[in-house]
Design a protein around this motif. Structure first.
Motif, PDB file in Angstrom:
ATOM      1  N   ILE A 109     -38.660  -0.994 -27.843  1.00  0.00           N
ATOM      2  CA  ILE A 109     -38.404  -1.445 -26.468  1.00  0.00           C
ATOM      3  C   ILE A 109     -38.007  -2.913 -26.453  1.00  0.00           C
ATOM      4  CG2 ILE A 109     -39.481  -1.839 -24.219  1.00  0.00           C
ATOM      5  CD1 ILE A 109     -41.193   0.649 -24.741  1.00  0.00           C
ATOM      6  N   ALA A 110     -38.701  -3.729 -27.299  1.00  0.00           N
ATOM      7  CA  ALA A 110     -38.379  -5.152 -27.340  1.00  0.00           C
ATOM      8  C   ALA A 110     -36.956  -5.378 -27.814  1.00  0.00           C
ATOM      9  CB  ALA A 110     -39.370  -5.880 -28.248  1.00  0.00           C
ATOM     10  N   ALA A 111     -36.526  -4.595 -28.785  1.00  0.00           N
ATOM     11  CA  ALA A 111     -35.157  -4.745 -29.288  1.00  0.00           C
ATOM     12  C   ALA A 111     -34.142  -4.342 -28.226  1.00  0.00           C
ATOM     13  CB  ALA A 111     -34.981  -3.904 -30.554  1.00  0.00           C
ATOM     14  N   ARG A 112     -34.486  -3.335 -27.399  1.00  0.00           N
ATOM     15  CA  ARG A 112     -33.555  -2.865 -26.380  1.00  0.00           C
ATOM     16  C   ARG A 112     -33.330  -3.931 -25.323  1.00  0.00           C
ATOM     17  NH1 ARG A 112     -34.462   2.436 -22.442  1.00  0.00           N
ATOM     18  NH2 ARG A 112     -32.541   2.150 -21.182  1.00  0.00           N
ATOM     19  N   TYR A 113     -34.384  -4.640 -24.958  1.00  0.00           N
ATOM     20  CA  TYR A 113     -34.275  -5.644 -23.894  1.00  0.00           C
ATOM     21  C   TYR A 113     -34.233  -7.065 -24.461  1.00  0.00           C
ATOM     22  CZ  TYR A 113     -35.271  -1.725 -20.844  1.00  0.00           C
ATOM     23  OH  TYR A 113     -35.212  -0.528 -20.183  1.00  0.00           O
ATOM     24  N   GLU A 114     -34.054  -7.163 -25.796  1.00  0.00           N
ATOM     25  CA  GLU A 114     -33.890  -8.448 -26.480  1.00  0.00           C
ATOM     26  C   GLU A 114     -35.045  -9.404 -26.191  1.00  0.00           C
ATOM     27  OE1 GLU A 114     -29.990  -9.905 -25.583  1.00  0.00           O
ATOM     28  OE2 GLU A 114     -29.024  -8.423 -26.893  1.00  0.00           O
ATOM     29  N   ILE A 115     -36.223  -8.836 -26.201  1.00  0.00           N
ATOM     30  CA  ILE A 115     -37.437  -9.640 -26.070  1.00  0.00           C
ATOM     31  C   ILE A 115     -37.961  -9.909 -27.487  1.00  0.00           C
ATOM     32  CG2 ILE A 115     -39.789  -9.712 -25.176  1.00  0.00           C
ATOM     33  CD1 ILE A 115     -37.720  -9.816 -23.001  1.00  0.00           C
ATOM     34  N   PRO A 116     -38.203 -11.135 -27.894  1.00  0.00           N
ATOM     35  CA  PRO A 116     -38.764 -11.400 -29.221  1.00  0.00           C
ATOM     36  C   PRO A 116     -40.078 -10.651 -29.423  1.00  0.00           C
ATOM     37  CG  PRO A 116     -37.966 -13.425 -28.249  1.00  0.00           C
ATOM     38  CD  PRO A 116     -37.904 -12.376 -27.151  1.00  0.00           C
ATOM     39  N   HIS A 117     -40.119  -9.891 -30.526  1.00  0.00           N
ATOM     40  CA  HIS A 117     -41.322  -9.133 -30.852  1.00  0.00           C
ATOM     41  C   HIS A 117     -41.902  -9.721 -32.145  1.00  0.00           C
ATOM     42  CE1 HIS A 117     -43.260  -5.369 -32.723  1.00  0.00           C
ATOM     43  NE2 HIS A 117     -44.100  -5.867 -31.806  1.00  0.00           N
ATOM     44  N   ILE A 118     -43.113 -10.187 -32.107  1.00  0.00           N
ATOM     45  CA  ILE A 118     -43.718 -10.902 -33.235  1.00  0.00           C
ATOM     46  C   ILE A 118     -44.930 -10.120 -33.729  1.00  0.00           C
ATOM     47  CG2 ILE A 118     -44.741 -13.071 -33.993  1.00  0.00           C
ATOM     48  CD1 ILE A 118     -43.236 -14.381 -31.614  1.00  0.00           C
ATOM     49  N   GLU A 119     -44.911  -9.807 -35.039  1.00  0.00           N
ATOM     50  CA  GLU A 119     -46.032  -9.124 -35.687  1.00  0.00           C
ATOM     51  C   GLU A 119     -46.757 -10.098 -36.612  1.00  0.00           C
ATOM     52  OE1 GLU A 119     -44.266  -5.745 -37.605  1.00  0.00           O
ATOM     53  OE2 GLU A 119     -44.479  -4.490 -35.826  1.00  0.00           O
ATOM     54  N   TYR A 120     -48.022  -9.834 -36.858  1.00  0.00           N
ATOM     55  CA  TYR A 120     -48.838 -10.755 -37.648  1.00  0.00           C
ATOM     56  C   TYR A 120     -49.742 -10.001 -38.639  1.00  0.00           C
ATOM     57  CZ  TYR A 120     -51.863  -9.332 -33.809  1.00  0.00           C
ATOM     58  OH  TYR A 120     -52.553  -8.575 -32.884  1.00  0.00           O
ATOM     59  N   VAL A 121     -49.437  -8.733 -38.855  1.00  0.00           N
ATOM     60  CA  VAL A 121     -50.222  -7.937 -39.798  1.00  0.00           C
ATOM     61  C   VAL A 121     -49.278  -7.349 -40.847  1.00  0.00           C
ATOM     62  CG1 VAL A 121     -52.035  -7.381 -38.152  1.00  0.00           C
ATOM     63  CG2 VAL A 121     -50.024  -5.896 -38.308  1.00  0.00           C
ATOM     64  N   ILE A 283     -59.566 -25.737 -38.746  1.00  0.00           N
ATOM     65  CA  ILE A 283     -59.595 -25.102 -37.424  1.00  0.00           C
ATOM     66  C   ILE A 283     -60.740 -24.097 -37.397  1.00  0.00           C
ATOM     67  CG2 ILE A 283     -58.273 -23.725 -35.788  1.00  0.00           C
ATOM     68  CD1 ILE A 283     -55.734 -24.885 -37.013  1.00  0.00           C
ATOM     69  N   GLU A 284     -61.644 -24.298 -36.524  1.00  0.00           N
ATOM     70  CA  GLU A 284     -62.835 -23.462 -36.460  1.00  0.00           C
ATOM     71  C   GLU A 284     -62.575 -22.188 -35.663  1.00  0.00           C
ATOM     72  OE1 GLU A 284     -65.943 -25.804 -34.836  1.00  0.00           O
ATOM     73  OE2 GLU A 284     -66.002 -27.222 -36.511  1.00  0.00           O
ATOM     74  N   GLY A 285     -63.384 -21.178 -35.973  1.00  0.00           N
ATOM     75  CA  GLY A 285     -63.350 -19.938 -35.220  1.00  0.00           C
ATOM     76  C   GLY A 285     -62.308 -18.949 -35.670  1.00  0.00           C
ATOM     77  N   ILE A 286     -61.565 -19.261 -36.730  1.00  0.00           N
ATOM     78  CA  ILE A 286     -60.546 -18.339 -37.224  1.00  0.00           C
ATOM     79  C   ILE A 286     -60.942 -17.959 -38.654  1.00  0.00           C
ATOM     80  CG2 ILE A 286     -58.095 -18.005 -37.756  1.00  0.00           C
ATOM     81  CD1 ILE A 286     -57.472 -20.070 -35.619  1.00  0.00           C
ATOM     82  N   ASP A 287     -61.528 -16.769 -38.815  1.00  0.00           N
ATOM     83  CA  ASP A 287     -62.118 -16.375 -40.089  1.00  0.00           C
ATOM     84  C   ASP A 287     -61.341 -15.298 -40.814  1.00  0.00           C
ATOM     85  OD1 ASP A 287     -64.200 -18.172 -39.648  1.00  0.00           O
ATOM     86  OD2 ASP A 287     -65.358 -16.669 -38.519  1.00  0.00           O
ATOM     87  N   TRP A 288     -60.360 -14.670 -40.175  1.00  0.00           N
ATOM     88  CA  TRP A 288     -59.639 -13.564 -40.816  1.00  0.00           C
ATOM     89  C   TRP A 288     -58.178 -13.923 -40.956  1.00  0.00           C
ATOM     90  CZ3 TRP A 288     -63.155 -10.571 -42.777  1.00  0.00           C
ATOM     91  CH2 TRP A 288     -64.378 -10.413 -42.124  1.00  0.00           C
ATOM     92  N   ILE A 289     -57.555 -13.393 -41.978  1.00  0.00           N
ATOM     93  CA  ILE A 289     -56.186 -13.776 -42.288  1.00  0.00           C
ATOM     94  C   ILE A 289     -55.216 -13.356 -41.198  1.00  0.00           C
ATOM     95  CG2 ILE A 289     -55.726 -11.670 -43.629  1.00  0.00           C
ATOM     96  CD1 ILE A 289     -54.402 -15.257 -44.272  1.00  0.00           C
ATOM     97  N   ASP A 290     -55.430 -12.180 -40.607  1.00  0.00           N
ATOM     98  CA  ASP A 290     -54.532 -11.756 -39.524  1.00  0.00           C
ATOM     99  C   ASP A 290     -54.599 -12.732 -38.356  1.00  0.00           C
ATOM    100  OD1 ASP A 290     -53.976  -9.640 -41.127  1.00  0.00           O
ATOM    101  OD2 ASP A 290     -55.173  -8.180 -40.010  1.00  0.00           O
ATOM    102  N   SER A 291     -55.799 -13.178 -38.049  1.00  0.00           N
ATOM    103  CA  SER A 291     -55.959 -14.126 -36.941  1.00  0.00           C
ATOM    104  C   SER A 291     -55.298 -15.455 -37.273  1.00  0.00           C
ATOM    105  CB  SER A 291     -57.445 -14.334 -36.645  1.00  0.00           C
ATOM    106  OG  SER A 291     -58.063 -13.123 -36.283  1.00  0.00           O
ATOM    107  N   ALA A 292     -55.429 -15.903 -38.534  1.00  0.00           N
ATOM    108  CA  ALA A 292     -54.812 -17.168 -38.930  1.00  0.00           C
ATOM    109  C   ALA A 292     -53.299 -17.083 -38.828  1.00  0.00           C
ATOM    110  CB  ALA A 292     -55.241 -17.521 -40.354  1.00  0.00           C
ATOM    111  N   ILE A 293     -52.735 -15.959 -39.241  1.00  0.00           N
ATOM    112  CA  ILE A 293     -51.278 -15.796 -39.171  1.00  0.00           C
ATOM    113  C   ILE A 293     -50.829 -15.692 -37.715  1.00  0.00           C
ATOM    114  CG2 ILE A 293     -49.397 -14.217 -39.749  1.00  0.00           C
ATOM    115  CD1 ILE A 293     -50.897 -13.633 -42.368  1.00  0.00           C
ATOM    116  N   LEU A 294     -51.603 -15.023 -36.897  1.00  0.00           N
ATOM    117  CA  LEU A 294     -51.294 -14.951 -35.469  1.00  0.00           C
ATOM    118  C   LEU A 294     -51.300 -16.345 -34.850  1.00  0.00           C
ATOM    119  CD1 LEU A 294     -50.880 -13.523 -32.761  1.00  0.00           C
ATOM    120  CD2 LEU A 294     -53.341 -13.080 -32.694  1.00  0.00           C
ATOM    121  N   TYR A 295     -52.257 -17.139 -35.223  1.00  0.00           N
ATOM    122  CA  TYR A 295     -52.353 -18.510 -34.712  1.00  0.00           C
ATOM    123  C   TYR A 295     -51.090 -19.290 -35.075  1.00  0.00           C
ATOM    124  CZ  TYR A 295     -54.445 -23.113 -33.827  1.00  0.00           C
ATOM    125  OH  TYR A 295     -54.720 -24.375 -33.347  1.00  0.00           O
TER     126      TYR A 295
END
Length: 919
Positions: A109-121, A283-295
């Motif tokens: 859907i994001a590609a159809r409406y040219e909305i940037p879609h960002i994944e972090y996993v 940076i405190e409160g970010i303990d998992w790699i997925d969360s760090a990449i999302l940040y």
């Protein structure tokens, strides 16, 4: 005010003016889709959105978070509904979702409406590439800021390859984990080094699977499971003693530094390697790699939109970054979407937590660094991985210092087996040696370990292992003996007369050899033959002696006959008589025999030939005797000084050709394996003969083999290692070594596979060898400790080779005595025959003649013997000796013992000139 401060104020003024011209802090909505259970991702997203406004002093816009919750196992319709709702909200980008079941419809859907879609996993590359190819545009709207899956898989493979694992176990939890370790599973390896793959399964008890892994005797493990399960797996591995010394673990989770792995490792000696792409831990409160990449992804998006906004200010034709509400029922698109994703690919943004983030044309993060961590008591970075491969950052000196420090803090458990002179029980009650199982032992290996431990500074304990050294059973596919202990990681070292073989080295590691050797043949010495009494006859065969005697008689007769034929050999017996009536020949039969025997005995004779033919014959005889006596003398030395021993075999080839003498080795030892695995036809034939022999020719140890050789009376040969044979020969003078070494090999100290202690121990062995300590140690246990018993015998034997005993030359003495006896008997017969002649001539009784001759013979002071001439009955003088000399009166036998002056007067009255004195 300095120029720098002035420039800063000018820039700040321009920034404020630019912001005011485009509106102050206009809001831009950023959407995100989370699943239930992604609370950590949710909080990290909100935290990052909140902190983006502090990126600049005067930000032109402010991110406003818009989130949606859906079930992770929901169908695509609900995911599409949530995405459309975000479009209607007017979001500039969509983050997530994390589930592989729902992210596909969101990306579409994001590609159809040219909305940037960002994944972090984690996501397979094939998905991104397929979407780009489907749109026929590599610049798709989906960007994944998680490190590229293919490169992560390559990094894991490079790390495993650098550890030189021969085999390992891979534990994975889901398909993503299996994909990450796929390249590691395809690394080139030997056929005999298996790779075992196990899926984690349902928890929380993973012990059954871990026990199965422990039973495989493979202690190299790759763990790719969800980060929340890693600690549970390691803790349970520790409980079943899988987390032990010489065990190596690689944790593929890319943020292992945030896991309490060091706490679990405490109390164990396992080597645990972890990976981490985290560059900043502030940076405190970010303990998992997925969360760090999302940040970091939020800030990358923010930078791209800031850059696009700045370009809009500079350009007349600007593309507004402000999103507008969209509907899934319409074809309206977000105008700035492609530009935002394009800028995200172009920008090189250093993530606040995970470092550099470069995105390629397919939306993959291809530039990142992975730190390689070693979880020792303190976490230490040993290397890093980037697009150029693996790089070590710790120098050899640091690694060496750590290794030697760990050695000094360790107590090594050493397995050995009893066997002279390597490990010997102390039976005299002394306290020397080491204590093993309530008994004290000493020996070469005990001393060697003590020297190595003193050099490296470690402590040690011994354990005694009965049974074989260590052999592989292809039926059970398992090892026994000392090798089994190392494979089970129950021992740190194994030392004894353990031969380094290819099969053993495929299972464990060996140090460099501390003793070189080869296979030799042990055989009992033959009984020395009693010297033959007539051994002096041995240089010539019986035929030659007969031919020589025949030649002697033949030549003697030829001398006698030819001398009678040769005119030159007939001489005048009276040189003063120019016209003799008779001629005489010196070469009668007795003289001919005397000349030939004198020449044969190398003594010559006073009778010499005159005629040319006789001289020719004598010369040929002398030449013949010269050659024969020289040959006899040369060969006599060898026959009299060298003991001939009957040795039926002189090497391994002779042993293989015959069937009378059986031969064998230790059952299951390296010697038997050498013959079994050899490609040489002779050795293969020998092993077949040993294997088929009944009763069995194999023994349980060297002692049994030596005893069997001694008792078999030269009907059994034992194939034994040369060092053990040398040791036995120092103590048992009835055995000997036959031939040379059959092969070349060495004894080494065995260690578990990939043991870090091999290099330090190699250095210690090399040092001991260079200083001559190893040679001194061998001399101590081979010769000084109960050896040297046969050295004196060998020395005496070597001396005796230059001396001849009575047994060697007794026959010569016997011949001398027999000859002397024979001559005495002949002398007696000559004496008695002379008595008879005297008695007849002097007309006295034989008794009177015997007594008279005996009295003269025993009178050693008499040096002359008068000749008695008897008278005829008519008173006329008789002729004696054919000389015509007359005697007036016959001298009686008894008168020979009268005074010499009386004899002189008697002779003067009877014509003294006719007396003949015999000296």
């Amino acid at each position: 005010m300095n120029p720098r401060q002035r420039l800063f104020l000018i820039a700040l003024t321009l920034l404020v003016l630019a912001t005011c011209s485009h509106g102050i802090m206009r809001p831009i909505k950023i959407g995100a889709i989370f699943h239930k259970g992604d609370e950590d991702h949710m909080s990290t997203f909100l935290k990052a959105i909140s902190e983006t406004k502090y990126e600049h002093l005067a930000p032109a816009f402010e991110f406003i978070p818009v989130t949606k919750y859906i079930d992770a196992n929901t169908d695509s319709f609900k995911a599409a509904t949530a995405t459309c709702e975000l479009l209607e909200e007017g979001v500039a980008a969509i983050f997530g979702p994390a589930s592989p079941h729902t992210r596909g419809i969101v990306a579409s859907i994001a590609a159809r409406y040219e909305i940037p879609h960002i994944e972090y996993v984690w996501r397979e590359n094939e998905g991104l590439r397929a979407e780009a190819e489907e749109d026929k545009n590599p610049s798709s709207m989906t960007i994944n800021t998680f490190p590229d899956s293919e490169m992560v898989s390559q990094a894991i493979a490079d790390i495993v390859d650098s550890m030189q694992w021969q085999g390992f176990v891979a534990i994975y939890e889901n398909d993503d984990g299996l994909s990450r370790i796929q390249k590691a599973l395809t690394l080139k390896r030997k056929k005999d080094n298996p790779i075992t793959i196990r899926q984690l399964g349902n928890g929380p008890d993973y012990r059954p699977m871990l026990k199965e892994i422990r039973s495989l005797s493979i202690c190299n493990v790759i763990i790719d499971v969800e980060p929340k399960n890693i600690i549970n797996v390691l803790q349970q591995a520790k409980e079943i003693k899988l987390l032990a010394d010489y065990c190596n673990f690689v944790i593929t989770y890319l943020d292992a530094s945030k896991l309490p792995i060091s706490e679990i490792r405490n109390g164990t000696a396992a080597n645990i390697t972890g990976l981490s792409i985290r560059e900043n831990d502030d940076i405190e409160g970010i303990d998992w790699i997925d969360s760090a990449i999302l940040y970091d992804a939020v800030f990358l998006l923010h930078k791209a939109m800031e850059t696009l906004n700045s370009r809009n200010i500079d350009n007349e034709e600007s593309i507004m970054i402000d999103p507008v509400p969209l509907s899934c029922d319409e074809n309206q698109k977000y105008q700035a979407g492609p530009n935002i994703t394009s800028l995200m690919r172009e920008l090189s943004k250093m993530g606040k937590i995970t470092g550099i983030m470069n995105i390629d044309e397919y939306g993959r993060r291809r530039d990142f660094n992975i730190r390689i961590l070693d979880f020792r008591p303190n976490v230490v970075q040993t290397a890093f991985w980037d697009v150029n491969g693996l790089h070590l950052i710790r120098n050899e000196k640091e690694l060496e210092n750590y290794l030697y420090k760990s050695i000094q803090e360790k107590t090594f458990k050493i397995s050995t087996r009893e066997g002279e002179p390597y490990v010997i029980e102390v039976t005299d009650g002394s306290t020397r040696g080491v204590l093993i199982d309530q008994k004290r032992y000493e020996g070469y290996c005990i001393d060697l370990i003590e020297l190595i431990a003193k050099h490296l500074g470690f402590k040690y304990t011994f354990e005694l292992i009965p049974g074989p050294y260590g052999s592989y059973d292809p039926k059970t596919k398992s090892w026994n003996g000392l090798i089994r202990r190392l494979l089970d990681r129950e021992s740190d070292l194994a030392i004894c007369d353990l031969t380094i073989t290819f099969a053993r080295e495929s299972a464990v590691d060996f140090t460099m050899p501390f003793m070189n050797l080869g296979i030799s043949i042990l055989f009992s010495k033959p009984e020395e033959k009693e010297p033959n009494l007539f051994s002096f006859l041995s240089p010539l065969s019986a035929d030659v002696w007969i031919y020589m005697a025949t030649a002697y008689l033949a030549v003697s007769i030829m001398l006698f006959v030819q001398a009678r034929m040769a005119p030159g050999e007939w001489d005048n017996p009276h040189p003063c008589n120019a016209d003799p009536e008779e001629l005489e020949n010196n070469f009668d039969l007795k003289n001919s025999l005397w000349l030939t025997i004198g020449s044969l005995m190398q003594q010559g004779s006073d009778i010499l030939p005159k005629a040319p033919s006789i001289r020719m014959l004598a010369s040929m005889w002398w030449f013949f005797t010269l050659i024969m006596i020289s040959s006899y003398t040369a060969n006599l030395a060898a026959f009299l000084t060298v003991d001939k021993m009957d040795t039926p075999i002189k090497g391994v080839e002779d042993l293989a050709k015959q069937t009378k003498i059986k031969y064998g080795s230790i059952d299951g030892g390296s010697t038997a394996a050498f013959f079994r695995d050899s490609n040489y036809s002779t050795y293969k034939r020998m092993y077949a003969a040993m294997n088929e022999a009944r009763p069995s020719v194999f023994t349980k140890d060297n002692k049994e083999g030596v005893d069997r050789v001694m008792k078999s009376k030269r009907q059994y040969a034992f194939l034994i290692e040369s060092t053990t044979l040398e040791y036995q020969m120092e103590r048992n003078c009835e055995i000997e070594k036959i031939g040379g070494l059959i092969d070349n090999k060495g004894y080494g100290i065995a260690l578990p596979r990939n043991s870090p202690y091999r290099t330090p121990i190699n250095g210690a062995i090399l040092m001991l060898g260079e200083k001559g300590i190893l040679q001194q140690l061998k001399k101590k246990w081979w010769q000084e400790k109960g050896g040297g018993l046969c050295i004196k015998d060998d020395a005496d034997k070597s001396v005796s080779t230059s001396e001849l005993g009575l047994a060697n030359v007794g026959g010569v003495f016997l011949v001398l005595m027999c000859g002397c006896g024979a001559s005495l008997i002949i002398a007696i017969f000559e004496f008695l025959w002379n008595i008879r002649k005297v008695a007849v001539r002097e007309k006295i009784t034989p008794r009177e003649a015997l007594m008279a001759e005996l009295k003269f013979a025993v009178n050693i002071w008499a040096v002359t013997k008068p000749v008695k001439i008897a008278k005829s009955s008519s008173g006329a003088s008789s002729t004696e000796g054919g000389l015509g000399r007359a005697a007036s009166t016959a001298r009686s036998i008894v008168g020979s013992f009268l005074r010499l002056d009386m004899l002189d007067k008697f002779d003067n009255s009877n014509n003294r000139s006719n007396d003949r004195k015999i000296n």
